[in-house]
Design a protein around this motif. Structure first.
Motif, PDB file in Angstrom:
ATOM      1  N   ALA A 153      35.154  16.955  62.013  1.00 44.79           N
ATOM      2  CA  ALA A 153      36.372  16.731  62.810  1.00 44.79           C
ATOM      3  C   ALA A 153      37.523  17.611  62.335  1.00 44.79           C
ATOM      4  CB  ALA A 153      36.771  15.260  62.738  1.00 44.79           C
ATOM      5  N   ALA A 154      37.492  18.091  61.119  1.00 40.90           N
ATOM      6  CA  ALA A 154      38.579  18.913  60.588  1.00 40.90           C
ATOM      7  C   ALA A 154      38.709  20.236  61.345  1.00 40.90           C
ATOM      8  CB  ALA A 154      38.362  19.180  59.106  1.00 40.90           C
ATOM      9  N   VAL A 155      37.645  20.706  61.932  1.00 43.81           N
ATOM     10  CA  VAL A 155      37.664  21.975  62.664  1.00 43.81           C
ATOM     11  C   VAL A 155      38.684  21.921  63.799  1.00 43.81           C
ATOM     12  CG1 VAL A 155      36.277  23.557  64.074  1.00 43.81           C
ATOM     13  CG2 VAL A 155      35.288  22.503  62.039  1.00 43.81           C
ATOM     14  N   THR A 156      38.860  20.770  64.406  1.00 43.43           N
ATOM     15  CA  THR A 156      39.794  20.643  65.526  1.00 43.43           C
ATOM     16  C   THR A 156      41.247  20.821  65.091  1.00 43.43           C
ATOM     17  OG1 THR A 156      39.943  18.241  65.279  1.00 43.43           O
ATOM     18  CG2 THR A 156      38.234  19.083  66.743  1.00 43.43           C
ATOM     19  N   LYS A 157      41.548  20.651  63.812  1.00 38.42           N
ATOM     20  CA  LYS A 157      42.912  20.790  63.299  1.00 38.42           C
ATOM     21  C   LYS A 157      43.288  22.239  62.996  1.00 38.42           C
ATOM     22  CE  LYS A 157      42.994  16.222  61.180  1.00 38.42           C
ATOM     23  NZ  LYS A 157      43.161  15.488  59.921  1.00 38.42           N
ATOM     24  N   LEU A 158      42.333  23.140  63.007  1.00 35.61           N
ATOM     25  CA  LEU A 158      42.602  24.536  62.654  1.00 35.61           C
ATOM     26  C   LEU A 158      43.625  25.200  63.562  1.00 35.61           C
ATOM     27  CD1 LEU A 158      39.074  25.886  61.677  1.00 35.61           C
ATOM     28  CD2 LEU A 158      41.060  25.580  60.185  1.00 35.61           C
ATOM     29  N   ALA A 159      43.576  24.898  64.827  1.00 32.77           N
ATOM     30  CA  ALA A 159      44.487  25.544  65.784  1.00 32.77           C
ATOM     31  C   ALA A 159      45.954  25.260  65.461  1.00 32.77           C
ATOM     32  CB  ALA A 159      44.163  25.102  67.207  1.00 32.77           C
ATOM     33  N   GLY A 160      46.230  24.119  64.872  1.00 23.06           N
ATOM     34  CA  GLY A 160      47.605  23.760  64.558  1.00 23.06           C
ATOM     35  C   GLY A 160      48.045  24.113  63.157  1.00 23.06           C
ATOM     36  N   ALA A 161      47.160  24.686  62.365  1.00 21.82           N
ATOM     37  CA  ALA A 161      47.499  25.020  60.974  1.00 21.82           C
ATOM     38  C   ALA A 161      48.462  26.199  60.921  1.00 21.82           C
ATOM     39  CB  ALA A 161      46.232  25.353  60.189  1.00 21.82           C
ATOM     40  N   PRO A 162      49.404  26.184  59.975  1.00 22.98           N
ATOM     41  CA  PRO A 162      50.311  27.333  59.817  1.00 22.98           C
ATOM     42  C   PRO A 162      49.509  28.612  59.554  1.00 22.98           C
ATOM     43  CG  PRO A 162      51.056  25.467  58.504  1.00 22.98           C
ATOM     44  CD  PRO A 162      49.700  25.115  59.027  1.00 22.98           C
ATOM     45  N   ARG A 163      49.846  29.661  60.246  1.00 20.49           N
ATOM     46  CA  ARG A 163      49.088  30.916  60.181  1.00 20.49           C
ATOM     47  C   ARG A 163      49.059  31.531  58.779  1.00 20.49           C
ATOM     48  NH1 ARG A 163      46.359  29.157  63.439  1.00 20.49           N
ATOM     49  NH2 ARG A 163      46.860  29.166  65.617  1.00 20.49           N
ATOM     50  N   HIS A 164      50.130  31.358  58.003  1.00 20.79           N
ATOM     51  CA  HIS A 164      50.157  31.969  56.669  1.00 20.79           C
ATOM     52  C   HIS A 164      49.082  31.389  55.747  1.00 20.79           C
ATOM     53  CE1 HIS A 164      52.606  28.396  55.805  1.00 20.79           C
ATOM     54  NE2 HIS A 164      52.255  28.576  54.539  1.00 20.79           N
ATOM     55  N   LEU A 165      48.580  30.201  56.064  1.00 18.08           N
ATOM     56  CA  LEU A 165      47.542  29.605  55.228  1.00 18.08           C
ATOM     57  C   LEU A 165      46.205  30.348  55.353  1.00 18.08           C
ATOM     58  CD1 LEU A 165      48.312  25.813  55.739  1.00 18.08           C
ATOM     59  CD2 LEU A 165      49.082  27.343  53.902  1.00 18.08           C
ATOM     60  N   PHE A 166      46.050  31.118  56.417  1.00 18.86           N
ATOM     61  CA  PHE A 166      44.818  31.887  56.604  1.00 18.86           C
ATOM     62  C   PHE A 166      44.791  33.155  55.746  1.00 18.86           C
ATOM     63  CE2 PHE A 166      45.177  29.341  60.463  1.00 18.86           C
ATOM     64  CZ  PHE A 166      43.921  28.746  60.476  1.00 18.86           C
ATOM     65  N   LEU A 167      45.897  33.472  55.091  1.00 20.84           N
ATOM     66  CA  LEU A 167      45.958  34.626  54.192  1.00 20.84           C
ATOM     67  C   LEU A 167      44.948  34.499  53.050  1.00 20.84           C
ATOM     68  CD1 LEU A 167      47.339  37.268  53.310  1.00 20.84           C
ATOM     69  CD2 LEU A 167      49.054  35.869  52.140  1.00 20.84           C
ATOM     70  N   ALA A 168      44.566  33.279  52.728  1.00 20.21           N
ATOM     71  CA  ALA A 168      43.583  33.063  51.670  1.00 20.21           C
ATOM     72  C   ALA A 168      42.294  33.841  51.947  1.00 20.21           C
ATOM     73  CB  ALA A 168      43.282  31.568  51.509  1.00 20.21           C
ATOM     74  N   GLY A 169      41.905  33.926  53.198  1.00 20.95           N
ATOM     75  CA  GLY A 169      40.699  34.687  53.556  1.00 20.95           C
ATOM     76  C   GLY A 169      40.838  36.158  53.223  1.00 20.95           C
ATOM     77  N   ALA A 170      42.008  36.725  53.489  1.00 16.55           N
ATOM     78  CA  ALA A 170      42.250  38.132  53.152  1.00 16.55           C
ATOM     79  C   ALA A 170      42.260  38.335  51.646  1.00 16.55           C
ATOM     80  CB  ALA A 170      43.572  38.605  53.762  1.00 16.55           C
ATOM     81  N   LEU A 171      42.799  37.359  50.917  1.00 17.11           N
ATOM     82  CA  LEU A 171      42.845  37.473  49.455  1.00 17.11           C
ATOM     83  C   LEU A 171      41.444  37.423  48.843  1.00 17.11           C
ATOM     84  CD1 LEU A 171      45.990  35.301  48.739  1.00 17.11           C
ATOM     85  CD2 LEU A 171      45.787  37.789  48.514  1.00 17.11           C
ATOM     86  N   ILE A 172      40.589  36.556  49.360  1.00 20.44           N
ATOM     87  CA  ILE A 172      39.230  36.499  48.808  1.00 20.44           C
ATOM     88  C   ILE A 172      38.457  37.761  49.187  1.00 20.44           C
ATOM     89  CG2 ILE A 172      38.085  35.195  50.656  1.00 20.44           C
ATOM     90  CD1 ILE A 172      37.472  34.816  46.869  1.00 20.44           C
ATOM     91  N   ALA A 173      38.720  38.299  50.369  1.00 26.59           N
ATOM     92  CA  ALA A 173      38.078  39.563  50.753  1.00 26.59           C
ATOM     93  C   ALA A 173      38.527  40.679  49.816  1.00 26.59           C
ATOM     94  CB  ALA A 173      38.413  39.917  52.201  1.00 26.59           C
ATOM     95  N   PHE A 174      39.827  40.719  49.506  1.00 29.58           N
ATOM     96  CA  PHE A 174      40.335  41.721  48.571  1.00 29.58           C
ATOM     97  C   PHE A 174      39.680  41.578  47.206  1.00 29.58           C
ATOM     98  CE2 PHE A 174      43.383  42.911  45.215  1.00 29.58           C
ATOM     99  CZ  PHE A 174      43.433  44.275  45.457  1.00 29.58           C
ATOM    100  N   TYR A 175      39.580  40.338  46.722  1.00 28.91           N
ATOM    101  CA  TYR A 175      38.942  40.108  45.415  1.00 28.91           C
ATOM    102  C   TYR A 175      37.491  40.593  45.430  1.00 28.91           C
ATOM    103  CZ  TYR A 175      36.282  37.913  41.761  1.00 28.91           C
ATOM    104  OH  TYR A 175      35.404  37.712  40.732  1.00 28.91           O
ATOM    105  N   VAL A 176      36.728  40.153  46.408  1.00 27.03           N
ATOM    106  CA  VAL A 176      35.302  40.499  46.439  1.00 27.03           C
ATOM    107  C   VAL A 176      35.109  41.998  46.609  1.00 27.03           C
ATOM    108  CG1 VAL A 176      33.151  40.235  47.754  1.00 27.03           C
ATOM    109  CG2 VAL A 176      34.523  38.229  47.179  1.00 27.03           C
ATOM    110  N   LEU A 177      35.859  42.616  47.502  1.00 27.99           N
ATOM    111  CA  LEU A 177      35.737  44.065  47.687  1.00 27.99           C
ATOM    112  C   LEU A 177      36.119  44.812  46.407  1.00 27.99           C
ATOM    113  CD1 LEU A 177      37.144  44.361  51.289  1.00 27.99           C
ATOM    114  CD2 LEU A 177      34.849  45.072  50.565  1.00 27.99           C
ATOM    115  N   SER A 178      37.222  44.399  45.774  1.00 30.63           N
ATOM    116  CA  SER A 178      37.665  45.125  44.581  1.00 30.63           C
ATOM    117  C   SER A 178      36.719  44.925  43.411  1.00 30.63           C
ATOM    118  CB  SER A 178      39.101  44.726  44.206  1.00 30.63           C
ATOM    119  OG  SER A 178      39.186  43.358  43.882  1.00 30.63           O
ATOM    120  N   ILE A 179      36.238  43.715  43.171  1.00 30.43           N
ATOM    121  CA  ILE A 179      35.346  43.478  42.028  1.00 30.43           C
ATOM    122  C   ILE A 179      33.994  44.161  42.258  1.00 30.43           C
ATOM    123  CG2 ILE A 179      34.255  41.277  42.692  1.00 30.43           C
ATOM    124  CD1 ILE A 179      35.704  41.746  39.248  1.00 30.43           C
TER     125      ILE A 179
END
Length: 144
Positions: A57-83
């Protein structure tokens, strides 16, 4: 709370293993970017299965989440790519040393200011000394 400690200790143990495995895959196939992509596909599949089992049910709440919270995905991509890119030339230990140092600095700032709704824990002199001691310990282990 002890199980939380064991989970986080296990996550910490897994980070250098992740770095070594993904760096080796990147070298083997000749592309750190492709190795990182494979890592994310596998991670997505595992996370999606866990999400569907534990909290669909948590998936339905994604549309209302603040957009800046999705930056975590970019940060993990940066970590994995850099390491994945750097570890083969710098060594896993040296690469993770700088990751750990960055984590200590970032965690102290997040806690001190209570950023991103984190529990606020002021940076006292004792805490700063402990962080400095941890950083020195990480540094000493890499000087050998």
């Amino acid at each position: 709370m002890p199980h939380h400690i064991l989970i986080m200790l296990s996550a910490g143990i897994g980070i250098p293993i992740l770095a070594a495995l993904n760096a080796a895959l990147g070298r083997y196939i000749g592309s750190p970017a492709v190795a990182a992509t494979v890592l994310f596909v596998v991670a997505f599949a595992v996370a999606a299965i866990v999400a569907l089992i534990t909290s669909p049910a948590a998936v339905t709440k994604l549309a209302g989440a603040p957009r800046h919270l999705f930056l975590a995905g970019a940060l993990i991509a940066f970590y994995v790519l850099s390491i994945t890119w750097i570890a083969p030339t710098m060594g896993v230990g040296n690469a993770v040393f700088f990751v750990l140092l960055g984590q200590l600095i970032s965690a102290a700032a997040i806690d001190h200011f209570g950023l991103f709704t984190a529990q606020q824990t002021p940076l006292s002199m004792t805490r700063a000394a402990g962080i400095a001691l941890m950083a020195a310990g990480i540094f000493v282990t890499q000087r050998v």
